[in-house]
Write a protein that holds these residues in place. Structure first.
Motif, mmCIF file in Angstrom:
data_model
loop_
_atom_site.group_PDB
_atom_site.id
_atom_site.type_symbol
_atom_site.label_atom_id
_atom_site.label_comp_id
_atom_site.label_asym_id
_atom_site.label_seq_id
_atom_site.Cartn_x
_atom_site.Cartn_y
_atom_site.Cartn_z
ATOM 1 N N ARG A 55 0.843 -1.203 0.000
ATOM 2 C CA ARG A 55 0.000 0.000 0.000
ATOM 3 C C ARG A 55 0.873 1.245 0.000
ATOM 4 N N ILE A 56 0.535 2.173 -0.894
ATOM 5 C CA ILE A 56 1.289 3.420 -1.050
ATOM 6 C C ILE A 56 0.353 4.602 -0.851
ATOM 7 N N LEU A 57 0.835 5.586 -0.104
ATOM 8 C CA LEU A 57 0.135 6.864 0.048
ATOM 9 C C LEU A 57 0.930 7.914 -0.705
ATOM 10 N N ILE A 58 0.279 8.571 -1.651
ATOM 11 C CA ILE A 58 0.887 9.681 -2.386
ATOM 12 C C ILE A 58 0.299 10.964 -1.821
ATOM 13 N N THR A 59 1.158 11.881 -1.404
ATOM 14 C CA THR A 59 0.703 13.176 -0.924
ATOM 15 C C THR A 59 1.246 14.223 -1.898
ATOM 16 N N GLU A 60 0.356 14.732 -2.728
ATOM 17 C CA GLU A 60 0.752 15.629 -3.824
ATOM 18 C C GLU A 60 -0.389 16.592 -4.108
ATOM 19 N N ASP A 61 -0.108 17.898 -4.055
ATOM 20 C CA ASP A 61 -1.159 18.881 -4.305
ATOM 21 C C ASP A 61 -1.426 19.110 -5.792
ATOM 22 N N ASN A 62 -0.528 18.657 -6.655
ATOM 23 C CA ASN A 62 -0.756 18.738 -8.095
ATOM 24 C C ASN A 62 -1.563 17.498 -8.490
ATOM 25 N N ARG A 63 -2.851 17.699 -8.737
ATOM 26 C CA ARG A 63 -3.760 16.572 -8.980
ATOM 27 C C ARG A 63 -3.368 15.750 -10.205
ATOM 28 N N VAL A 64 -2.902 16.400 -11.253
ATOM 29 C CA VAL A 64 -2.522 15.671 -12.465
ATOM 30 C C VAL A 64 -1.326 14.763 -12.166
ATOM 31 N N LEU A 65 -0.305 15.293 -11.503
ATOM 32 C CA LEU A 65 0.863 14.487 -11.164
ATOM 33 C C LEU A 65 0.470 13.332 -10.236
ATOM 34 N N GLY A 66 -0.366 13.610 -9.259
ATOM 35 C CA GLY A 66 -0.830 12.557 -8.357
ATOM 36 C C GLY A 66 -1.547 11.446 -9.108
ATOM 37 N N ASP A 67 -2.409 11.816 -10.053
ATOM 38 C CA ASP A 67 -3.139 10.813 -10.832
ATOM 39 C C ASP A 67 -2.210 10.002 -11.732
ATOM 40 N N VAL A 68 -1.213 10.654 -12.317
ATOM 41 C CA VAL A 68 -0.244 9.948 -13.170
ATOM 42 C C VAL A 68 0.557 8.949 -12.334
ATOM 43 N N LEU A 69 1.003 9.373 -11.153
ATOM 44 C CA LEU A 69 1.732 8.463 -10.268
ATOM 45 C C LEU A 69 0.842 7.291 -9.847
ATOM 46 N N ARG A 70 -0.387 7.588 -9.449
ATOM 47 C CA ARG A 70 -1.304 6.523 -9.020
ATOM 48 C C ARG A 70 -1.514 5.514 -10.143
ATOM 49 N N PHE A 71 -1.822 5.992 -11.336
ATOM 50 C CA PHE A 71 -2.065 5.111 -12.472
ATOM 51 C C PHE A 71 -0.883 4.170 -12.710
ATOM 52 N N ASN A 72 0.321 4.728 -12.748
ATOM 53 C CA ASN A 72 1.509 3.915 -13.048
ATOM 54 C C ASN A 72 1.864 2.961 -11.918
ATOM 55 N N LEU A 73 1.684 3.377 -10.681
ATOM 56 C CA LEU A 73 1.964 2.485 -9.555
ATOM 57 C C LEU A 73 0.911 1.378 -9.457
ATOM 58 N N GLN A 74 -0.337 1.702 -9.755
ATOM 59 C CA GLN A 74 -1.376 0.664 -9.763
ATOM 60 C C GLN A 74 -1.099 -0.355 -10.860
ATOM 61 N N ARG A 75 -0.652 0.110 -12.015
ATOM 62 C CA ARG A 75 -0.297 -0.810 -13.109
ATOM 63 C C ARG A 75 0.852 -1.725 -12.713
ATOM 64 N N SER A 76 1.663 -1.278 -11.756
ATOM 65 C CA SER A 76 2.785 -2.083 -11.269
ATOM 66 C C SER A 76 2.385 -2.980 -10.103
#
Length: 135
Positions: free
Chosen positions: A7-28
């Motif tokens: 389980r990973i928690l991303i804390t990022e106020d830039n919503r686009v960057l947060g979503d890109v990180l989430r998408f790629n980490l979920q794919r992994s």
């Protein structure tokens, strides 16, 4: 969700960057939750457990430094792996971040999402202690 899914928690106020990180980490194969500032992350940490935190340094309300300080002062969170991300590369001292909050690594923005995924995979790689035992 697998029992072994980390389980990973991303804390990022830039919503686009947060979503890109989430998408790629979920794919992994990771289970990923996003908080949009440190205060929201603290609330999530009160009710959920995470193996790793990826946090921005500069955020509104509670910043990354304050979030790391909160985590390291809480015994139940003390073992959480932390990756700090920042555009303030020349102003932050990697060694000081390690000393003060046991930050595993500092990643400077802009960064490659592949780089983050590789770092997370390295930091959360199963050790002999966590590998399942086959009869």
């Amino acid at each position: 969700m697998s029992d072994l899914q980390r389980r990973i928690l991303i804390t990022e106020d830039n919503r686009v960057l947060g979503d890109v990180l989430r998408f790629n980490l979920q794919r992994s194969g990771f289970d990923v939750t996003i908080a949009h500032d440190g205060g929201e992350a603290i609330e999530l940490l009160r009710v959920q457990t995470f193996d790793l935190l990826i946090t921005d340094y500069q955020m509104p309300n509670v910043n990354g430094a304050e979030l790391c300080q909160h985590i390291r002062q809480n015994r139940s969170l003390d073992e959480m792996v932390i990756i700090m991300c920042s555009a303030k590369g020349m102003e932050l001292n990697r060694e000081q971040l390690r000393e003060d909050w046991n930050v595993a690594t500092l990643v400077l923005k802009p960064f490659s999402v592949r780089e983050i995924v590789a770092i997370v995979n390295d930091l959360l790689a199963p050790t002999e202690d966590t590998l399942p035992v086959c009869p």
